[in-house]
Scaffold this motif. Structure first.
Motif, PDB file in Angstrom:
ATOM      1  N   ALA A  68       0.565  -1.185  -0.093  1.00 29.19           N
ATOM      2  CA  ALA A  68       0.108   0.274  -0.045  1.00 29.19           C
ATOM      3  C   ALA A  68       0.794   1.170   0.028  1.00 29.19           C
ATOM      4  O   ALA A  68       0.414   2.301  -0.450  1.00 29.19           O
ATOM      5  CB  ALA A  68      -0.924   0.089   1.135  1.00 29.19           C
ATOM      6  N   VAL A  69       2.097   1.126   0.548  1.00 27.25           N
ATOM      7  CA  VAL A  69       3.039   2.371   0.411  1.00 27.25           C
ATOM      8  C   VAL A  69       3.378   2.754  -0.923  1.00 27.25           C
ATOM      9  O   VAL A  69       3.223   4.108  -1.338  1.00 27.25           O
ATOM     10  CB  VAL A  69       4.202   2.095   1.230  1.00 27.25           C
ATOM     11  CG1 VAL A  69       5.412   3.184   1.016  1.00 27.25           C
ATOM     12  CG2 VAL A  69       4.009   1.788   2.787  1.00 27.25           C
ATOM     13  N   ARG A  70       3.413   1.832  -1.798  1.00 24.95           N
ATOM     14  CA  ARG A  70       3.639   1.966  -3.158  1.00 24.95           C
ATOM     15  C   ARG A  70       2.297   2.590  -3.717  1.00 24.95           C
ATOM     16  O   ARG A  70       2.189   3.235  -4.997  1.00 24.95           O
ATOM     17  CB  ARG A  70       4.290   0.762  -4.158  1.00 24.95           C
ATOM     18  CG  ARG A  70       5.637   0.667  -3.771  1.00 24.95           C
ATOM     19  CD  ARG A  70       6.502  -0.519  -4.459  1.00 24.95           C
ATOM     20  NE  ARG A  70       5.987  -1.822  -3.616  1.00 24.95           N
ATOM     21  CZ  ARG A  70       5.492  -3.098  -4.076  1.00 24.95           C
ATOM     22  NH1 ARG A  70       5.596  -3.235  -5.474  1.00 24.95           N
ATOM     23  NH2 ARG A  70       5.369  -3.816  -3.071  1.00 24.95           N
ATOM     24  N   GLY A  71       1.134   1.906  -3.460  1.00 22.25           N
ATOM     25  CA  GLY A  71       0.041   2.407  -3.784  1.00 22.25           C
ATOM     26  C   GLY A  71      -0.338   3.764  -3.709  1.00 22.25           C
ATOM     27  O   GLY A  71      -0.940   4.569  -4.328  1.00 22.25           O
ATOM     28  N   GLN A  72       0.350   4.268  -2.575  1.00 27.85           N
ATOM     29  CA  GLN A  72       0.163   5.908  -2.085  1.00 27.85           C
ATOM     30  C   GLN A  72       1.259   6.554  -2.776  1.00 27.85           C
ATOM     31  O   GLN A  72       1.155   7.718  -2.428  1.00 27.85           O
ATOM     32  CB  GLN A  72       0.298   5.847  -0.735  1.00 27.85           C
ATOM     33  CG  GLN A  72      -0.920   5.405   0.161  1.00 27.85           C
ATOM     34  CD  GLN A  72      -2.104   6.391   0.169  1.00 27.85           C
ATOM     35  OE1 GLN A  72      -1.892   7.335   0.054  1.00 27.85           O
ATOM     36  NE2 GLN A  72      -3.393   5.747  -0.002  1.00 27.85           N
ATOM     37  N   GLY A  73       2.247   5.932  -3.620  1.00 24.47           N
ATOM     38  CA  GLY A  73       3.196   7.031  -4.256  1.00 24.47           C
ATOM     39  C   GLY A  73       4.436   6.642  -3.957  1.00 24.47           C
ATOM     40  O   GLY A  73       5.579   7.106  -4.526  1.00 24.47           O
ATOM     41  N   ASP A 121      11.358   5.071  -1.748  1.00 22.49           N
ATOM     42  CA  ASP A 121      11.475   6.224  -1.685  1.00 22.49           C
ATOM     43  C   ASP A 121       9.939   6.726  -1.301  1.00 22.49           C
ATOM     44  O   ASP A 121       8.820   6.768  -2.202  1.00 22.49           O
ATOM     45  CB  ASP A 121      11.754   7.047  -2.934  1.00 22.49           C
ATOM     46  CG  ASP A 121      11.553   8.611  -3.030  1.00 22.49           C
ATOM     47  OD1 ASP A 121      11.248   9.221  -1.868  1.00 22.49           O
ATOM     48  OD2 ASP A 121      12.189   9.324  -4.130  1.00 22.49           O
ATOM     49  N   ILE A 122       9.766   7.450   0.045  1.00 24.42           N
ATOM     50  CA  ILE A 122       8.346   7.840   0.543  1.00 24.42           C
ATOM     51  C   ILE A 122       8.251   9.380   0.628  1.00 24.42           C
ATOM     52  O   ILE A 122       7.352   9.621   1.199  1.00 24.42           O
ATOM     53  CB  ILE A 122       8.264   6.998   1.724  1.00 24.42           C
ATOM     54  CG1 ILE A 122       9.210   7.704   2.845  1.00 24.42           C
ATOM     55  CG2 ILE A 122       8.233   5.564   1.799  1.00 24.42           C
ATOM     56  CD1 ILE A 122       8.812   7.198   4.089  1.00 24.42           C
ATOM     57  N   THR A 123       9.268  10.105  -0.128  1.00 27.44           N
ATOM     58  CA  THR A 123       9.151  11.583   0.111  1.00 27.44           C
ATOM     59  C   THR A 123       7.994  11.981  -0.426  1.00 27.44           C
ATOM     60  O   THR A 123       7.598  13.374  -0.114  1.00 27.44           O
ATOM     61  CB  THR A 123      10.420  12.131  -0.614  1.00 27.44           C
ATOM     62  OG1 THR A 123      10.501  11.741  -1.912  1.00 27.44           O
ATOM     63  CG2 THR A 123      11.630  11.697   0.211  1.00 27.44           C
ATOM     64  N   GLY A 124       7.297  11.341  -1.350  1.00 31.85           N
ATOM     65  CA  GLY A 124       6.034  12.027  -1.986  1.00 31.85           C
ATOM     66  C   GLY A 124       4.780  11.621  -1.318  1.00 31.85           C
ATOM     67  O   GLY A 124       3.663  11.982  -1.741  1.00 31.85           O
ATOM     68  N   PHE A 173      13.465   7.464   2.826  1.00 34.76           N
ATOM     69  CA  PHE A 173      14.164   6.425   2.279  1.00 34.76           C
ATOM     70  C   PHE A 173      14.238   5.102   2.916  1.00 34.76           C
ATOM     71  O   PHE A 173      14.954   5.231   4.011  1.00 34.76           O
ATOM     72  CB  PHE A 173      15.580   6.567   1.531  1.00 34.76           C
ATOM     73  CG  PHE A 173      15.558   7.729   0.438  1.00 34.76           C
ATOM     74  CD1 PHE A 173      15.153   7.264  -0.966  1.00 34.76           C
ATOM     75  CD2 PHE A 173      15.619   8.984   0.578  1.00 34.76           C
ATOM     76  CE1 PHE A 173      15.271   8.373  -2.076  1.00 34.76           C
ATOM     77  CE2 PHE A 173      15.476   9.893  -0.282  1.00 34.76           C
ATOM     78  CZ  PHE A 173      15.311   9.468  -1.523  1.00 34.76           C
ATOM     79  N   ILE A 174      13.435   4.267   2.654  1.00 35.39           N
ATOM     80  CA  ILE A 174      13.587   2.625   3.499  1.00 35.39           C
ATOM     81  C   ILE A 174      14.368   1.846   2.769  1.00 35.39           C
ATOM     82  O   ILE A 174      13.855   1.279   1.613  1.00 35.39           O
ATOM     83  CB  ILE A 174      11.990   2.446   3.745  1.00 35.39           C
ATOM     84  CG1 ILE A 174      11.314   3.593   4.590  1.00 35.39           C
ATOM     85  CG2 ILE A 174      12.160   1.183   4.720  1.00 35.39           C
ATOM     86  CD1 ILE A 174       9.915   3.254   4.727  1.00 35.39           C
ATOM     87  N   PRO A 175      15.393   0.921   3.126  1.00 41.25           N
ATOM     88  CA  PRO A 175      16.178   0.305   2.591  1.00 41.25           C
ATOM     89  C   PRO A 175      15.271  -1.357   2.461  1.00 41.25           C
ATOM     90  O   PRO A 175      14.768  -1.646   3.644  1.00 41.25           O
ATOM     91  CB  PRO A 175      17.308   0.002   3.321  1.00 41.25           C
ATOM     92  CG  PRO A 175      17.154   0.436   4.757  1.00 41.25           C
ATOM     93  CD  PRO A 175      16.072   1.403   4.501  1.00 41.25           C
ATOM     94  N   VAL A 176      15.090  -1.675   1.400  1.00 40.37           N
ATOM     95  CA  VAL A 176      14.358  -2.790   1.226  1.00 40.37           C
ATOM     96  C   VAL A 176      14.778  -3.971   0.257  1.00 40.37           C
ATOM     97  O   VAL A 176      15.819  -3.737  -0.482  1.00 40.37           O
ATOM     98  CB  VAL A 176      12.883  -2.566   0.518  1.00 40.37           C
ATOM     99  CG1 VAL A 176      11.985  -1.591   1.406  1.00 40.37           C
ATOM    100  CG2 VAL A 176      13.146  -1.983  -0.839  1.00 40.37           C
TER     101      VAL A 176
END
Length: 526
Positions: A244-249, A294-297, A323-326
């Motif tokens: 869902a994090v990628r779903g939010q951008g 990258d969650i800056t957006g 930035f979260i390492p994955v």
């Protein structure tokens, strides 16, 4: 030895097991058996939501098409159609039971979007705590109606001919209890825990699948193991970063800030999980890069994703820079115990639901947020079938006739250490596979005894036996599928483009008590 009678036994306390117990306890004496506490399940940990075509712009056919596309057409068409059609009812039922699903200011369900979905159709509760919110409601309801027994590790099914009539369990003290019932439901989860890096809770060792195999039930498509693209990469902590994090951008980038999915798939970061995981595997292991989310957006990240925020803080990963390492990790298993739409296995009286079951609805790669949905839908199917069945006559209990009770083994059987098994699986049957490595793994993992006496063995031994058995079955199934499809990617074989797929069925040895024959996996069947 203790003997306990019930109308229905349920092995496992995830969403599938507890929803089945909720339905069945209206008219049956139900016992739910769990190896640890009732809160320790993958369902409780589930960050993603439940997919359901409930918006005005959506339709079950869209959900169906996305599910088959993600599953590479390996899905069972009729059961998949039933799954997506039932999604509205599942959401409504859970809401009526008290699950606090997230809503907009206008009162409509707040629908998210995840990998493989072309429309927003993911229903969440508590942001990224959907599993926890659902399970809290189910646990509270089921505790009032059914007997939940914790600390009992199911070690083997009781089978007479082609009929299952209960299960043997062992506790930490080594005491054996025989639970006897005309209906036994396996809801014990999958086997992603046979890999060293997994999003699953401790205990996902495939024990339910192994018990069914030893008892003579058919298994299918064990080679299809989904690797989630975004597990937190940390030396001490492993945890899931919900899609869902990628779903939010959220955007997957390398250490130079270059998006890694831009030219790979039209859906980019929300491509199906098998495609994203392979791309990240290449970036990390071929190019030597570190991958970040990258969650800056994303505005108000901590409020939207409290579970991910807590995980990062626990690991000491700062969210200030964004930035979260994955890295990818084993997440979900599409294969398992073969069932029909009612959850019935090839053994009478034995049912399987949830991740340990193979309904065929996930195909070669599960569509995001279809797992909780599957557990709920087929729990109801199995419960309704049992409730409508004629009362079974009680069978005599052949305790004294079971020779395994009298067997005392002084020598420790040769089993591989758990850490070695997981390393073998990482190298040979991970995201990318090939024939040479698979054959080496199959030989190493080979067991000399298919059905050893488990009654005199400690739980540590039984768990290792299940892990090694599950690993061998998985590797053998990987060898048997001579194509690349979905989550099963063989570097020595091109990706299959045809839509005609065969089911990789594993036949149990049934009456063979001596050897774990390599030809137990019999090949591809229609």
């Amino acid at each position: 030895m203790n003997i306990v009678e019930a109308d229905v036994l349920i092995i496992g306390s995830g969403i599938a097991g507890l929803m089945a117990a909720e339905y069945l306890s209206m008219d049956k004496n139900v016992i739910v058996i769990t190896k640890s506490g009732v809160e320790h399940s993958n369902s409780f940990m589930a960050q993603g939501g439940i997919s359901a075509a409930i918006s005005k712009t959506d339709h079950w056919k869209n959900h169906y098409d996305d599910t088959l596309q993600a599953g590479h057409q390996q899905n069972h068409p009729e059961l998949t159609e039933h799954l997506v059609k039932e999604s509205r009812k599942v959401i409504q039922t859970l809401f009526e039971w008290g699950v606090p699903f997230d809503r907009t200011a206008e009162g409509r369900y707040l629908l998210g979007k995840e990998g493989g979905h072309h429309l927003n159709r993911i229903v969440h509760a508590g942001g990224d705590q959907t599993g926890k919110k659902i399970m809290e409601v189910l646990i509270k309801r089921v505790k009032k109606k059914a007997n939940i027994v914790s600390g009992q590790y199911a070690i083997d099914l009781m089978v007479d001919g082609n009929q299952c009539y209960g299960v043997y369990c062992k506790d930490k003290k080594g005491d054996i209890t025989m639970y006897h019932a005309p209906h036994t439901i396996l809801a014990g989860g999958g086997y992603a825990g046979i890999y060293s890096v997994s999003s699953n809770s401790h205990g996902s060792d495939g024990s339910a699948v192994c018990m069914a195999y030893r008892a003579g039930a058919d298994l299918a498509d064990l080679e299809f193991i989904q690797f989630h693209p975004t597990l937190l990469k940390h030396e001490k902590y492993t945890g899931l970063i919900t899609e869902a994090v990628r779903g939010q951008g959220g955007i997957l980038v390398n250490s130079r800030g270059v998006p890694v999915m831009d030219s790979v798939h039209p859906m980019k970061d929300l491509a199906p999980r098998d495609i994203v995981s392979r791309r990240l595997f290449e970036e990390i292991h071929v190019h030597g890069e570190t991958v970040y989310l990258d969650i800056t957006g994303i505005l108000d990240f901590e409020q939207k994703f409290p579970g991910v925020t807590a995980l990062c803080k626990k690991a000491g990963v700062s969210l200030e820079k964004g930035f979260i390492p994955v890295s990818p990790g084993a997440h979900f298993t599409m294969g398992g115990i073969m069932t029909d739409i009612h959850g019935r296995t090839t053994l009478k009286g034995l049912y399987a639901i949830g991740e340990c079951a193979h309904t065929g609805v996930h195909g070669a790669n599960r569509l995001a947020s279809n797992s909780l949905l599957e557990g709920a839908v087929f729990a109801k199917q199995s419960a309704e079938h049992i409730l409508s069945s004629k009362a079974e006559k009680s069978r005599s209990l052949p305790i004294l006739q079971d020779k395994r009770f009298s067997i005392q083994e002084d020598l420790e059987d040769e089993l591989l250490e758990e850490i070695l098994i997981k390393k073998v699986m990482d190298v040979s049957a991970g995201i990318c596979r090939n024939k040479v490595e698979l054959e080496r793994a199959a030989e190493l993992l080979q067991l000399s005894d298919l059905k050893p006496s488990l009654f005199s063995k400690p739980l540590s031994y039984i768990r290792r036996l299940n892990i090694q058995t599950m690993a061998w079955l998985t590797v053998s199934s990987c060898l048997n599928r001579t194509e690349s499809r979905g989550s099963h990617y063989r570097t020595d074989i091109p990706i299959s483009r045809n839509e005609w797929c065969k089911k990789n069925i594993v036949r149990s040895l049934k009456n063979d008590e001596s050897t774990f024959v390599k030809k137990a996996v019999t090949g591809l069947f229609n």
